[in-house]
Design a protein around this motif. Structure first.
Motif, mmCIF file in Angstrom:
data_model
loop_
_atom_site.group_PDB
_atom_site.id
_atom_site.type_symbol
_atom_site.label_atom_id
_atom_site.label_comp_id
_atom_site.label_asym_id
_atom_site.label_seq_id
_atom_site.Cartn_x
_atom_site.Cartn_y
_atom_site.Cartn_z
ATOM 1 N N SER A 1 -44.542 -9.661 31.994
ATOM 2 C CA SER A 1 -44.333 -9.841 33.338
ATOM 3 C C SER A 1 -44.714 -11.381 33.716
ATOM 4 N N ALA A 2 -45.845 -11.752 32.999
ATOM 5 C CA ALA A 2 -46.439 -13.247 33.399
ATOM 6 C C ALA A 2 -45.709 -14.176 32.666
ATOM 7 N N ARG A 3 -44.994 -13.866 31.395
ATOM 8 C CA ARG A 3 -44.159 -14.723 30.722
ATOM 9 C C ARG A 3 -42.817 -14.807 31.645
ATOM 10 N N HIS A 4 -42.407 -13.805 32.138
ATOM 11 C CA HIS A 4 -41.154 -13.769 32.910
ATOM 12 C C HIS A 4 -41.466 -14.680 34.120
ATOM 13 N N GLU A 5 -42.149 -14.475 34.662
ATOM 14 C CA GLU A 5 -42.803 -15.030 35.783
ATOM 15 C C GLU A 5 -42.900 -16.707 35.870
ATOM 16 N N LEU B 1 -23.201 -18.022 10.008
ATOM 17 C CA LEU B 1 -24.108 -16.793 9.767
ATOM 18 C C LEU B 1 -24.971 -16.842 10.898
ATOM 19 N N ILE B 2 -24.885 -15.572 11.686
ATOM 20 C CA ILE B 2 -25.620 -15.059 12.924
ATOM 21 C C ILE B 2 -26.199 -13.758 12.613
ATOM 22 N N ALA B 3 -27.349 -13.741 12.860
ATOM 23 C CA ALA B 3 -27.932 -12.435 13.181
ATOM 24 C C ALA B 3 -27.885 -11.740 14.488
ATOM 25 N N VAL B 4 -27.338 -10.716 14.766
ATOM 26 C CA VAL B 4 -27.232 -10.111 16.102
ATOM 27 C C VAL B 4 -28.162 -8.609 16.059
ATOM 28 N N CYS B 5 -29.140 -8.664 17.080
ATOM 29 C CA CYS B 5 -30.004 -7.528 16.916
ATOM 30 C C CYS B 5 -29.912 -6.714 18.379
ATOM 31 N N GLU B 6 -29.558 -5.518 18.034
ATOM 32 C CA GLU B 6 -29.363 -4.842 19.346
ATOM 33 C C GLU B 6 -30.133 -3.525 19.399
ATOM 34 N N GLU B 7 -31.148 -3.616 20.518
ATOM 35 C CA GLU B 7 -31.930 -2.673 20.837
ATOM 36 C C GLU B 7 -33.096 -2.803 19.616
ATOM 37 N N VAL B 8 -33.616 -3.763 19.016
ATOM 38 C CA VAL B 8 -34.525 -3.807 17.970
ATOM 39 C C VAL B 8 -35.639 -3.719 19.041
ATOM 40 N N ARG B 9 -36.689 -2.870 18.766
ATOM 41 C CA ARG B 9 -37.786 -2.628 19.711
ATOM 42 C C ARG B 9 -39.317 -3.051 19.122
ATOM 43 N N LEU C 1 -38.646 -7.662 14.511
ATOM 44 C CA LEU C 1 -37.891 -8.798 15.113
ATOM 45 C C LEU C 1 -38.520 -10.149 14.908
ATOM 46 N N GLY C 2 -39.630 -10.306 14.694
ATOM 47 C CA GLY C 2 -40.235 -11.572 14.285
ATOM 48 C C GLY C 2 -39.662 -11.730 12.775
ATOM 49 N N THR C 3 -39.864 -10.875 11.842
ATOM 50 C CA THR C 3 -39.263 -10.708 10.471
ATOM 51 C C THR C 3 -37.945 -11.108 10.232
ATOM 52 N N ILE C 4 -37.212 -10.347 11.059
ATOM 53 C CA ILE C 4 -35.615 -10.863 11.035
ATOM 54 C C ILE C 4 -35.574 -12.368 11.589
ATOM 55 N N ILE C 5 -36.008 -12.717 12.347
ATOM 56 C CA ILE C 5 -36.043 -14.204 12.777
ATOM 57 C C ILE C 5 -36.234 -15.117 11.636
ATOM 58 N N LEU D 1 -30.107 -11.672 20.573
ATOM 59 C CA LEU D 1 -30.814 -10.628 20.944
ATOM 60 C C LEU D 1 -30.075 -9.736 22.063
ATOM 61 N N THR D 2 -29.525 -8.518 21.907
ATOM 62 C CA THR D 2 -28.583 -7.885 22.792
ATOM 63 C C THR D 2 -29.394 -6.533 23.287
ATOM 64 N N GLY D 3 -28.854 -6.134 24.336
ATOM 65 C CA GLY D 3 -29.642 -4.673 24.949
ATOM 66 C C GLY D 3 -30.974 -4.861 25.198
ATOM 67 N N ARG D 4 -31.793 -4.022 25.091
ATOM 68 C CA ARG D 4 -33.231 -3.949 25.283
ATOM 69 C C ARG D 4 -34.297 -4.271 24.057
ATOM 70 N N THR D 5 -33.570 -5.267 23.192
ATOM 71 C CA THR D 5 -34.292 -5.862 22.338
ATOM 72 C C THR D 5 -35.880 -6.615 22.899
ATOM 73 N N VAL D 6 -36.733 -6.337 22.056
ATOM 74 C CA VAL D 6 -38.241 -6.702 22.484
ATOM 75 C C VAL D 6 -38.054 -8.341 22.699
ATOM 76 N N ASP D 7 -38.799 -8.644 23.836
ATOM 77 C CA ASP D 7 -38.791 -9.909 24.025
ATOM 78 C C ASP D 7 -39.086 -11.086 23.066
ATOM 79 N N PRO D 8 -38.442 -12.059 22.437
ATOM 80 C CA PRO D 8 -38.874 -12.862 21.556
ATOM 81 C C PRO D 8 -39.988 -13.705 21.549
ATOM 82 N N TYR D 9 -40.555 -13.706 22.825
ATOM 83 C CA TYR D 9 -41.647 -14.631 23.208
ATOM 84 C C TYR D 9 -43.050 -13.859 23.247
#
Length: 270
Positions: free
Chosen positions: A20-24, A115-123, A128-132, A145-153
Protein backbone atom coordinates in the motif's frame (compact mmCIF):
# COMPACT_ATOMS: atom_id res chain seq x y z
CA UNK A 1 23.62 11.07 11.44
CA UNK A 2 20.14 9.58 11.87
CA UNK A 3 19.98 8.09 15.36
CA UNK A 4 16.30 7.71 16.25
CA UNK A 5 14.73 4.43 14.96
CA UNK A 6 11.25 5.82 15.75
CA UNK A 7 11.56 9.07 13.82
CA UNK A 8 8.92 9.81 11.13
CA UNK A 9 11.55 9.65 8.42
CA UNK A 10 12.74 6.19 9.44
CA UNK A 11 9.16 4.97 9.70
CA UNK A 12 8.38 6.29 6.21
CA UNK A 13 11.21 4.19 4.79
CA UNK A 14 10.15 1.13 6.79
CA UNK A 15 6.57 1.43 5.46
CA UNK A 16 7.84 0.67 1.94
CA UNK A 17 7.88 -3.01 2.89
CA UNK A 18 4.07 -2.76 2.49
CA UNK A 19 2.47 -2.73 -0.94
CA UNK A 20 0.00 0.00 0.00
CA UNK A 21 2.84 2.40 0.83
CA UNK A 22 4.69 1.54 -2.37
CA UNK A 23 1.52 2.11 -4.41
CA UNK A 24 0.80 5.42 -2.70
CA UNK A 25 4.33 6.84 -3.01
CA UNK A 26 5.65 5.19 -6.18
CA UNK A 27 8.78 4.29 -4.22
CA UNK A 28 10.37 1.02 -3.13
CA UNK A 29 13.06 -0.26 -0.81
CA UNK A 30 16.54 -1.56 -1.67
CA UNK A 31 18.60 -3.49 0.84
CA UNK A 32 22.21 -4.55 0.82
CA UNK A 33 25.28 -3.42 -1.13
CA UNK A 34 24.59 -5.57 -4.20
CA UNK A 35 21.16 -4.09 -4.93
CA UNK A 36 22.29 -0.53 -4.24
CA UNK A 37 25.41 -0.98 -6.37
CA UNK A 38 23.36 -2.13 -9.38
CA UNK A 39 20.88 0.70 -8.94
CA UNK A 40 23.63 3.33 -8.74
CA UNK A 41 25.33 1.83 -11.79
CA UNK A 42 22.35 1.28 -14.09
CA UNK A 43 19.55 3.54 -12.79
CA UNK A 44 21.14 6.24 -10.62
CA UNK A 45 18.33 8.65 -11.51
CA UNK A 46 15.89 6.37 -9.65
CA UNK A 47 17.66 6.71 -6.30
CA UNK A 48 15.84 9.08 -3.94
CA UNK A 49 17.67 8.41 -0.66
CA UNK A 50 20.74 6.38 0.28
CA UNK A 51 21.34 5.37 3.90
CA UNK A 52 24.35 3.54 5.30
CA UNK A 53 26.23 2.99 8.52
CA UNK A 54 29.81 4.36 8.62
CA UNK A 55 31.12 0.82 8.99
CA UNK A 56 29.28 -0.36 5.86
CA UNK A 57 30.55 2.55 3.75
CA UNK A 58 34.08 1.87 4.91
CA UNK A 59 33.65 -1.75 3.86
CA UNK A 60 32.02 -0.88 0.52
CA UNK A 61 33.88 2.23 -0.57
CA UNK A 62 32.83 1.80 -4.21
CA UNK A 63 29.26 2.66 -3.20
CA UNK A 64 30.36 6.08 -1.97
CA UNK A 65 32.19 6.66 -5.27
CA UNK A 66 29.19 5.57 -7.34
CA UNK A 67 26.89 7.76 -5.26
CA UNK A 68 29.17 10.78 -5.68
CA UNK A 69 29.32 10.24 -9.44
CA UNK A 70 25.52 10.10 -9.55
CA UNK A 71 25.09 13.14 -7.33
CA UNK A 72 23.47 11.06 -4.58
CA UNK A 73 24.23 11.99 -0.98
CA UNK A 74 25.06 9.23 1.50
CA UNK A 75 23.14 9.74 4.75
CA UNK A 76 24.73 8.03 7.72
CA UNK A 77 22.70 6.13 10.30
CA UNK A 78 23.22 4.02 13.37
CA UNK A 79 22.86 0.23 13.16
CA UNK A 80 19.56 0.51 15.05
CA UNK A 81 18.13 2.93 12.49
CA UNK A 82 19.25 0.75 9.58
CA UNK A 83 17.66 -2.29 11.20
CA UNK A 84 14.39 -0.39 11.70
CA UNK A 85 14.26 0.60 8.03
CA UNK A 86 15.04 -2.82 6.57
CA UNK A 87 12.83 -5.79 5.78
CA UNK A 88 15.60 -8.32 6.44
CA UNK A 89 17.19 -9.32 9.72
CA UNK A 90 20.67 -8.55 8.37
CA UNK A 91 20.52 -5.60 5.90
CA UNK A 92 24.35 -5.35 5.77
CA UNK A 93 24.34 -1.69 6.75
CA UNK A 94 23.04 -0.35 3.43
CA UNK A 95 19.50 0.72 2.46
CA UNK A 96 18.19 2.95 -0.32
CA UNK A 97 14.84 4.29 -1.48
CA UNK A 98 14.19 4.37 -5.22
CA UNK A 99 11.45 5.44 -7.62
CA UNK A 100 9.59 2.66 -9.39
CA UNK A 101 10.19 2.52 -13.12
CA UNK A 102 7.64 0.28 -14.87
CA UNK A 103 7.59 0.29 -18.67
CA UNK A 104 4.45 0.08 -20.85
CA UNK A 105 3.88 -3.18 -22.71
CA UNK A 106 3.50 -1.27 -25.97
CA UNK A 107 6.95 0.19 -25.48
CA UNK A 108 8.41 -3.28 -24.90
CA UNK A 109 6.84 -4.85 -27.95
CA UNK A 110 7.65 -1.83 -30.10
CA UNK A 111 11.40 -2.55 -29.92
CA UNK A 112 11.49 -5.75 -32.04
CA UNK A 113 12.23 -8.10 -29.11
CA UNK A 114 13.40 -11.67 -29.64
CA UNK A 115 12.94 -13.17 -26.19
CA UNK A 116 10.36 -12.18 -23.58
CA UNK A 117 9.25 -13.82 -20.33
CA UNK A 118 5.54 -13.42 -19.55
CA UNK A 119 4.51 -14.28 -15.97
CA UNK A 120 0.79 -14.91 -15.43
CA UNK A 121 -0.42 -15.08 -11.82
CA UNK A 122 3.05 -15.83 -10.39
CA UNK A 123 2.54 -15.25 -6.67
CA UNK A 124 5.76 -16.27 -4.93
CA UNK A 125 8.24 -13.37 -4.58
CA UNK A 126 11.27 -15.65 -4.67
CA UNK A 127 10.08 -17.31 -7.88
CA UNK A 128 9.39 -14.02 -9.63
CA UNK A 129 12.72 -12.54 -8.59
CA UNK A 130 14.56 -15.63 -9.81
CA UNK A 131 12.70 -15.57 -13.15
CA UNK A 132 13.67 -11.92 -13.64
CA UNK A 133 17.27 -12.82 -12.82
CA UNK A 134 17.22 -15.78 -15.23
CA UNK A 135 15.66 -13.67 -17.99
CA UNK A 136 18.42 -11.12 -17.53
CA UNK A 137 21.13 -13.80 -17.60
CA UNK A 138 19.64 -15.42 -20.71
CA UNK A 139 19.69 -12.09 -22.54
CA UNK A 140 15.91 -11.66 -22.67
CA UNK A 141 14.64 -8.29 -23.82
CA UNK A 142 12.03 -7.82 -21.10
CA UNK A 143 9.72 -9.40 -18.54
CA UNK A 144 5.95 -8.85 -18.66
CA UNK A 145 3.81 -9.42 -15.56
CA UNK A 146 0.11 -10.12 -16.05
CA UNK A 147 -2.91 -10.86 -13.89
CA UNK A 148 -2.35 -10.88 -10.13
CA UNK A 149 1.36 -11.52 -10.31
CA UNK A 150 3.24 -10.38 -7.20
CA UNK A 151 4.48 -6.79 -7.10
CA UNK A 152 7.97 -6.66 -8.67
CA UNK A 153 8.94 -4.00 -6.11
CA UNK A 154 8.19 -6.28 -3.18
CA UNK A 155 11.41 -6.38 -1.08
CA UNK A 156 11.66 -10.17 -1.43
CA UNK A 157 11.36 -9.93 -5.23
CA UNK A 158 13.96 -7.16 -5.35
CA UNK A 159 16.40 -9.23 -3.30
CA UNK A 160 15.84 -12.35 -5.40
CA UNK A 161 16.68 -10.49 -8.61
CA UNK A 162 20.16 -9.68 -7.15
CA UNK A 163 20.19 -6.46 -9.18
CA UNK A 164 18.67 -7.75 -12.42
CA UNK A 165 15.61 -5.60 -11.72
CA UNK A 166 17.74 -2.68 -12.93
CA UNK A 167 19.02 -4.38 -16.09
CA UNK A 168 15.94 -5.04 -18.24
CA UNK A 169 12.48 -3.51 -18.74
CA UNK A 170 9.57 -4.86 -16.70
CA UNK A 171 5.97 -4.16 -17.69
CA UNK A 172 2.81 -4.69 -15.64
CA UNK A 173 -0.66 -5.32 -17.04
CA UNK A 174 -3.79 -7.13 -15.89
CA UNK A 175 -4.70 -8.15 -19.44
CA UNK A 176 -2.88 -11.30 -20.59
CA UNK A 177 -4.76 -11.43 -23.90
CA UNK A 178 -3.65 -7.90 -24.82
CA UNK A 179 -0.04 -8.66 -23.91
CA UNK A 180 0.05 -11.79 -26.08
CA UNK A 181 -1.69 -10.02 -28.95
CA UNK A 182 1.03 -7.38 -28.85
CA UNK A 183 3.66 -10.13 -28.73
CA UNK A 184 2.31 -11.71 -31.90
CA UNK A 185 2.08 -8.31 -33.53
CA UNK A 186 5.80 -7.92 -32.82
CA UNK A 187 6.52 -11.22 -34.57
CA UNK A 188 6.95 -13.43 -31.51
CA UNK A 189 5.64 -16.98 -31.16
CA UNK A 190 3.89 -17.47 -27.81
CA UNK A 191 5.00 -20.70 -26.12
CA UNK A 192 3.35 -21.79 -22.88
CA UNK A 193 5.41 -23.81 -20.42
CA UNK A 194 2.96 -26.49 -19.29
CA UNK A 195 3.17 -30.08 -18.07
CA UNK A 196 0.50 -31.10 -20.63
CA UNK A 197 2.47 -29.70 -23.55
CA UNK A 198 4.63 -31.39 -26.17
CA UNK A 199 8.20 -32.43 -25.43
CA UNK A 200 10.50 -29.41 -25.54
CA UNK A 201 13.23 -31.52 -27.16
CA UNK A 202 11.08 -32.00 -30.27
CA UNK A 203 10.65 -28.25 -30.57
CA UNK A 204 14.42 -27.88 -30.23
CA UNK A 205 15.01 -30.36 -33.06
CA UNK A 206 12.45 -28.59 -35.25
CA UNK A 207 14.17 -25.24 -34.81
CA UNK A 208 11.13 -23.65 -33.17
CA UNK A 209 13.12 -22.31 -30.23
CA UNK A 210 15.40 -20.31 -32.53
CA UNK A 211 12.48 -18.10 -33.52
CA UNK A 212 11.53 -14.91 -31.63
CA UNK A 213 9.63 -16.18 -28.60
CA UNK A 214 7.47 -15.01 -25.74
CA UNK A 215 7.55 -17.71 -23.05
CA UNK A 216 4.38 -17.85 -20.93
CA UNK A 217 4.76 -19.07 -17.33
CA UNK A 218 1.86 -19.68 -14.94
CA UNK A 219 1.04 -19.92 -11.26
CA UNK A 220 3.24 -22.09 -9.03
CA UNK A 221 0.38 -24.27 -7.74
CA UNK A 222 -2.16 -24.27 -10.58
CA UNK A 223 -0.03 -23.67 -13.63
CA UNK A 224 -1.80 -21.92 -16.48
CA UNK A 225 -5.58 -21.85 -16.65
CA UNK A 226 -7.15 -23.37 -19.79
CA UNK A 227 -8.22 -19.89 -20.85
CA UNK A 228 -4.59 -18.78 -20.76
CA UNK A 229 -3.33 -21.89 -22.56
CA UNK A 230 -5.69 -21.27 -25.46
CA UNK A 231 -4.01 -17.91 -26.00
CA UNK A 232 -0.63 -19.55 -26.68
CA UNK A 233 0.53 -20.80 -30.07
CA UNK A 234 1.78 -24.03 -28.52
CA UNK A 235 2.63 -25.55 -25.16
CA UNK A 236 5.87 -27.33 -24.27
CA UNK A 237 6.96 -29.34 -21.24
CA UNK A 238 10.35 -30.15 -19.85
CA UNK A 239 11.03 -33.91 -19.64
CA UNK A 240 11.49 -35.39 -16.16
CA UNK A 241 14.13 -38.13 -16.18
CA UNK A 242 14.30 -38.79 -12.46
CA UNK A 243 11.63 -39.34 -9.83
CA UNK A 244 10.77 -35.70 -9.16
CA UNK A 245 7.06 -34.99 -9.47
CA UNK A 246 7.80 -31.67 -11.17
CA UNK A 247 10.23 -28.77 -11.35
CA UNK A 248 10.02 -25.56 -9.34
CA UNK A 249 8.53 -22.80 -11.51
CA UNK A 250 11.63 -20.60 -11.43
CA UNK A 251 13.88 -23.57 -12.30
CA UNK A 252 11.66 -24.59 -15.22
CA UNK A 253 11.48 -20.99 -16.47
CA UNK A 254 15.27 -20.70 -16.32
CA UNK A 255 15.70 -23.81 -18.45
CA UNK A 256 13.12 -22.66 -21.00
CA UNK A 257 14.66 -19.21 -21.34
CA UNK A 258 18.13 -20.64 -21.75
CA UNK A 259 16.95 -23.17 -24.35
CA UNK A 260 15.69 -20.24 -26.41
CA UNK A 261 18.85 -18.24 -25.79
CA UNK A 262 21.05 -21.15 -26.92
CA UNK A 263 18.92 -21.80 -30.02
CA UNK A 264 18.75 -18.16 -31.05
CA UNK A 265 22.47 -17.60 -30.69
CA UNK A 266 23.29 -20.83 -32.49
CA UNK A 267 21.06 -19.71 -35.34
CA UNK A 268 22.73 -16.28 -35.46
CA UNK A 269 26.18 -17.82 -35.77
CA UNK A 270 25.36 -19.85 -38.87
Amino acid sequence: MLENPRSPRVRAVAKLTKRSARHETGLFLLEGPQAVREALTYRPEAIVEFFATPTAIERHGELRELAAAAGVEVEYTTEAVLDAMADTVTPQGVVAVARQFPVSIREIFGTSPRLIAVCEEVRDPGNLGTIIRAADAAGADAVVLTGRTVDPYNPKVVRATTGSLFHLPIALTTDLAEALELARGAGLRVIAADVKGDDLLKARDQGILAEPTAWLFGNEARGLEDSALTLADLALRLPIYGRAESLNLATAASVCLYESAFAQRSSDSR
